[in-house]
Design a protein around this motif. Structure first.
Motif, PDB file in Angstrom:
ATOM      1  N   ALA A   1      29.312  37.792 122.729  1.00 53.22           N
ATOM      2  CA  ALA A   1      29.495  37.261 121.375  1.00 53.22           C
ATOM      3  C   ALA A   1      29.153  38.275 120.292  1.00 53.22           C
ATOM      4  O   ALA A   1      29.802  38.315 119.250  1.00 53.22           O
ATOM      5  CB  ALA A   1      28.642  36.010 121.197  1.00 53.22           C
ATOM      6  N   TYR A   2      28.136  39.105 120.536  1.00 49.38           N
ATOM      7  CA  TYR A   2      27.669  40.017 119.495  1.00 49.38           C
ATOM      8  C   TYR A   2      27.988  41.485 119.778  1.00 49.38           C
ATOM      9  O   TYR A   2      27.583  42.367 119.044  1.00 49.38           O
ATOM     10  CB  TYR A   2      26.162  39.834 119.281  1.00 49.38           C
ATOM     11  N   LYS A   3      28.717  41.719 120.850  1.00 47.53           N
ATOM     12  CA  LYS A   3      29.184  43.070 121.208  1.00 47.53           C
ATOM     13  C   LYS A   3      28.039  44.078 121.385  1.00 47.53           C
ATOM     14  O   LYS A   3      28.173  45.258 121.069  1.00 47.53           O
ATOM     15  CB  LYS A   3      30.187  43.601 120.176  1.00 47.53           C
ATOM     16  N   ALA A   4      26.896  43.598 121.888  1.00 49.55           N
ATOM     17  CA  ALA A   4      25.778  44.501 122.174  1.00 49.55           C
ATOM     18  C   ALA A   4      26.197  45.463 123.281  1.00 49.55           C
ATOM     19  O   ALA A   4      26.847  45.070 124.248  1.00 49.55           O
ATOM     20  CB  ALA A   4      24.554  43.697 122.604  1.00 49.55           C
ATOM     21  N   SER A   5      25.812  46.708 123.140  1.00 53.02           N
ATOM     22  CA  SER A   5      26.221  47.719 124.121  1.00 53.02           C
ATOM     23  C   SER A   5      25.225  47.750 125.287  1.00 53.02           C
ATOM     24  O   SER A   5      24.582  48.760 125.546  1.00 53.02           O
ATOM     25  CB  SER A   5      26.344  49.090 123.461  1.00 53.02           C
ATOM     26  N   ILE A   6      25.118  46.634 125.961  1.00 46.57           N
ATOM     27  CA  ILE A   6      24.230  46.496 127.117  1.00 46.57           C
ATOM     28  C   ILE A   6      25.068  46.688 128.366  1.00 46.57           C
ATOM     29  O   ILE A   6      26.017  45.941 128.606  1.00 46.57           O
ATOM     30  CB  ILE A   6      23.564  45.107 127.146  1.00 46.57           C
ATOM     31  N   ASP A   7      24.696  47.672 129.163  1.00 44.81           N
ATOM     32  CA  ASP A   7      25.407  47.932 130.417  1.00 44.81           C
ATOM     33  C   ASP A   7      25.022  46.843 131.428  1.00 44.81           C
ATOM     34  O   ASP A   7      23.846  46.560 131.625  1.00 44.81           O
ATOM     35  CB  ASP A   7      25.024  49.316 130.952  1.00 44.81           C
ATOM     36  N   GLU A   8      26.014  46.240 132.042  1.00 42.91           N
ATOM     37  CA  GLU A   8      25.754  45.164 133.005  1.00 42.91           C
ATOM     38  C   GLU A   8      24.816  45.602 134.123  1.00 42.91           C
ATOM     39  O   GLU A   8      24.066  44.785 134.642  1.00 42.91           O
ATOM     40  CB  GLU A   8      27.075  44.644 133.596  1.00 42.91           C
ATOM     41  N   LYS A   9      24.843  46.869 134.476  1.00 46.04           N
ATOM     42  CA  LYS A   9      23.975  47.338 135.556  1.00 46.04           C
ATOM     43  C   LYS A   9      22.496  47.279 135.152  1.00 46.04           C
ATOM     44  O   LYS A   9      21.618  47.311 136.008  1.00 46.04           O
ATOM     45  CB  LYS A   9      24.358  48.737 136.010  1.00 46.04           C
ATOM     46  N   ASP A  10      22.207  47.154 133.851  1.00 47.61           N
ATOM     47  CA  ASP A  10      20.832  47.063 133.368  1.00 47.61           C
ATOM     48  C   ASP A  10      20.326  45.624 133.259  1.00 47.61           C
ATOM     49  O   ASP A  10      19.145  45.407 132.962  1.00 47.61           O
ATOM     50  CB  ASP A  10      20.696  47.736 132.001  1.00 47.61           C
ATOM     51  N   ASP A  11      21.193  44.650 133.487  1.00 49.61           N
ATOM     52  CA  ASP A  11      20.806  43.248 133.315  1.00 49.61           C
ATOM     53  C   ASP A  11      19.546  42.890 134.099  1.00 49.61           C
ATOM     54  O   ASP A  11      18.625  42.276 133.557  1.00 49.61           O
ATOM     55  CB  ASP A  11      21.946  42.303 133.718  1.00 49.61           C
ATOM     56  N   ALA A  12      19.484  43.239 135.356  1.00 44.89           N
ATOM     57  CA  ALA A  12      18.331  42.861 136.188  1.00 44.89           C
ATOM     58  C   ALA A  12      17.042  43.462 135.635  1.00 44.89           C
ATOM     59  O   ALA A  12      16.001  42.787 135.592  1.00 44.89           O
ATOM     60  CB  ALA A  12      18.557  43.294 137.630  1.00 44.89           C
ATOM     61  N   LYS A  13      17.080  44.719 135.188  1.00 42.28           N
ATOM     62  CA  LYS A  13      15.894  45.372 134.619  1.00 42.28           C
ATOM     63  C   LYS A  13      15.482  44.702 133.310  1.00 42.28           C
ATOM     64  O   LYS A  13      14.297  44.512 133.040  1.00 42.28           O
ATOM     65  CB  LYS A  13      16.166  46.849 134.375  1.00 42.28           C
ATOM     66  N   ILE A  14      16.453  44.368 132.497  1.00 45.97           N
ATOM     67  CA  ILE A  14      16.167  43.717 131.217  1.00 45.97           C
ATOM     68  C   ILE A  14      15.533  42.360 131.464  1.00 45.97           C
ATOM     69  O   ILE A  14      14.514  42.009 130.848  1.00 45.97           O
ATOM     70  CB  ILE A  14      17.449  43.587 130.366  1.00 45.97           C
ATOM     71  N   ILE A  15      16.105  41.594 132.351  1.00 45.55           N
ATOM     72  CA  ILE A  15      15.591  40.252 132.631  1.00 45.55           C
ATOM     73  C   ILE A  15      14.191  40.332 133.223  1.00 45.55           C
ATOM     74  O   ILE A  15      13.288  39.572 132.835  1.00 45.55           O
ATOM     75  CB  ILE A  15      16.569  39.479 133.533  1.00 45.55           C
ATOM     76  N   ALA A  16      13.963  41.263 134.124  1.00 46.91           N
ATOM     77  CA  ALA A  16      12.626  41.437 134.697  1.00 46.91           C
ATOM     78  C   ALA A  16      11.615  41.794 133.599  1.00 46.91           C
ATOM     79  O   ALA A  16      10.488  41.272 133.591  1.00 46.91           O
ATOM     80  CB  ALA A  16      12.656  42.512 135.782  1.00 46.91           C
ATOM     81  N   ALA A  17      12.007  42.662 132.672  1.00 48.59           N
ATOM     82  CA  ALA A  17      11.118  43.049 131.576  1.00 48.59           C
ATOM     83  C   ALA A  17      10.837  41.866 130.651  1.00 48.59           C
ATOM     84  O   ALA A  17       9.717  41.680 130.188  1.00 48.59           O
ATOM     85  CB  ALA A  17      11.717  44.217 130.805  1.00 48.59           C
ATOM     86  N   LEU A  18      11.851  41.063 130.374  1.00 51.06           N
ATOM     87  CA  LEU A  18      11.659  39.885 129.533  1.00 51.06           C
ATOM     88  C   LEU A  18      10.731  38.878 130.209  1.00 51.06           C
ATOM     89  O   LEU A  18       9.868  38.290 129.557  1.00 51.06           O
ATOM     90  CB  LEU A  18      13.010  39.243 129.200  1.00 51.06           C
ATOM     91  N   LEU A  19      10.904  38.687 131.497  1.00 51.66           N
ATOM     92  CA  LEU A  19      10.051  37.753 132.243  1.00 51.66           C
ATOM     93  C   LEU A  19       8.610  38.240 132.315  1.00 51.66           C
ATOM     94  O   LEU A  19       7.681  37.438 132.462  1.00 51.66           O
ATOM     95  CB  LEU A  19      10.607  37.528 133.647  1.00 51.66           C
ATOM     96  N   ALA A  20       8.386  39.554 132.214  1.00 52.36           N
ATOM     97  CA  ALA A  20       7.044  40.131 132.301  1.00 52.36           C
ATOM     98  C   ALA A  20       6.310  40.134 130.961  1.00 52.36           C
ATOM     99  O   ALA A  20       5.132  40.476 130.916  1.00 52.36           O
ATOM    100  CB  ALA A  20       7.135  41.555 132.844  1.00 52.36           C
ATOM    101  N   LEU A  21       6.991  39.781 129.888  1.00 50.10           N
ATOM    102  CA  LEU A  21       6.330  39.752 128.579  1.00 50.10           C
ATOM    103  C   LEU A  21       5.185  38.756 128.583  1.00 50.10           C
ATOM    104  O   LEU A  21       5.260  37.720 129.249  1.00 50.10           O
ATOM    105  CB  LEU A  21       7.338  39.406 127.479  1.00 50.10           C
ATOM    106  N   PRO A  22       4.128  39.033 127.814  1.00 49.50           N
ATOM    107  CA  PRO A  22       2.965  38.140 127.803  1.00 49.50           C
ATOM    108  C   PRO A  22       3.297  36.694 127.466  1.00 49.50           C
ATOM    109  O   PRO A  22       2.708  35.774 128.027  1.00 49.50           O
ATOM    110  CB  PRO A  22       2.066  38.746 126.720  1.00 49.50           C
ATOM    111  N   ASN A  23       4.257  36.478 126.582  1.00 44.47           N
ATOM    112  CA  ASN A  23       4.620  35.113 126.199  1.00 44.47           C
ATOM    113  C   ASN A  23       5.443  34.395 127.262  1.00 44.47           C
ATOM    114  O   ASN A  23       5.697  33.202 127.139  1.00 44.47           O
ATOM    115  CB  ASN A  23       5.381  35.118 124.864  1.00 44.47           C
ATOM    116  N   GLN A  24       5.854  35.102 128.309  1.00 52.85           N
ATOM    117  CA  GLN A  24       6.697  34.508 129.353  1.00 52.85           C
ATOM    118  C   GLN A  24       5.883  34.109 130.590  1.00 52.85           C
ATOM    119  O   GLN A  24       6.399  33.517 131.505  1.00 52.85           O
ATOM    120  CB  GLN A  24       7.809  35.474 129.753  1.00 52.85           C
ATOM    121  N   LYS A  25       4.632  34.482 130.626  1.00 54.34           N
ATOM    122  CA  LYS A  25       3.815  34.214 131.822  1.00 54.34           C
ATOM    123  C   LYS A  25       3.181  32.857 131.754  1.00 54.34           C
ATOM    124  O   LYS A  25       2.936  32.285 130.744  1.00 54.34           O
ATOM    125  CB  LYS A  25       2.772  35.317 131.997  1.00 54.34           C
TER     126      LYS A  25
END
Length: 104
Positions: A80-104
């Motif tokens: 929707a927003y045309k972010a230049s996020i490479d699909e191969k980075d999705d798993a790393k991004i999601i893991a990093a988001l899940l590891a944020l202090p507010n996500q635990k």
């Protein structure tokens, strides 16, 4: 016939509003002061892929989401927003988001 055409022209011209003078528009410059950025993201993958559009404070204050919900958000940002996020980075991004202090 000529007289009738001339009369119609004069009548129509009388009904047409006079041309108005162009309105003067004055532009003024405004300034705002943004708050000083104090938060930092714990993962470079988030800085590279998310902080171009989102402040660290905004990223760090997101509600707790499940992995599939984060995937939907990343997919939405790319689509929707045309972010230049490479699909191969999705798993790393999601893991990093899940590891944020507010996500635990």
């Amino acid at each position: 016939m000529k007289a009738l055409s001339l009369a119609a022209f004069v009548l129509l011209a009388a009904c047409h509003p006079a041309a108005e003078a162009p309105k003067q528009i004055t532009l003024t410059s405004q300034s705002i002061t943004l708050p000083v950025e104090t938060a930092t993201l714990p993962a470079e993958i988030l800085s590279v892929n998310c902080a171009a559009c989102h402040s660290p404070e905004m990223i760090l204050s997101q509600p707790k989401l499940k992995p599939e919900q984060w995937q939907a958000e990343v997919t939405k940002m790319r689509g929707a927003y045309k972010a230049s996020i490479d699909e191969k980075d999705d798993a790393k991004i999601i893991a990093a988001l899940l590891a944020l202090p507010n996500q635990k």
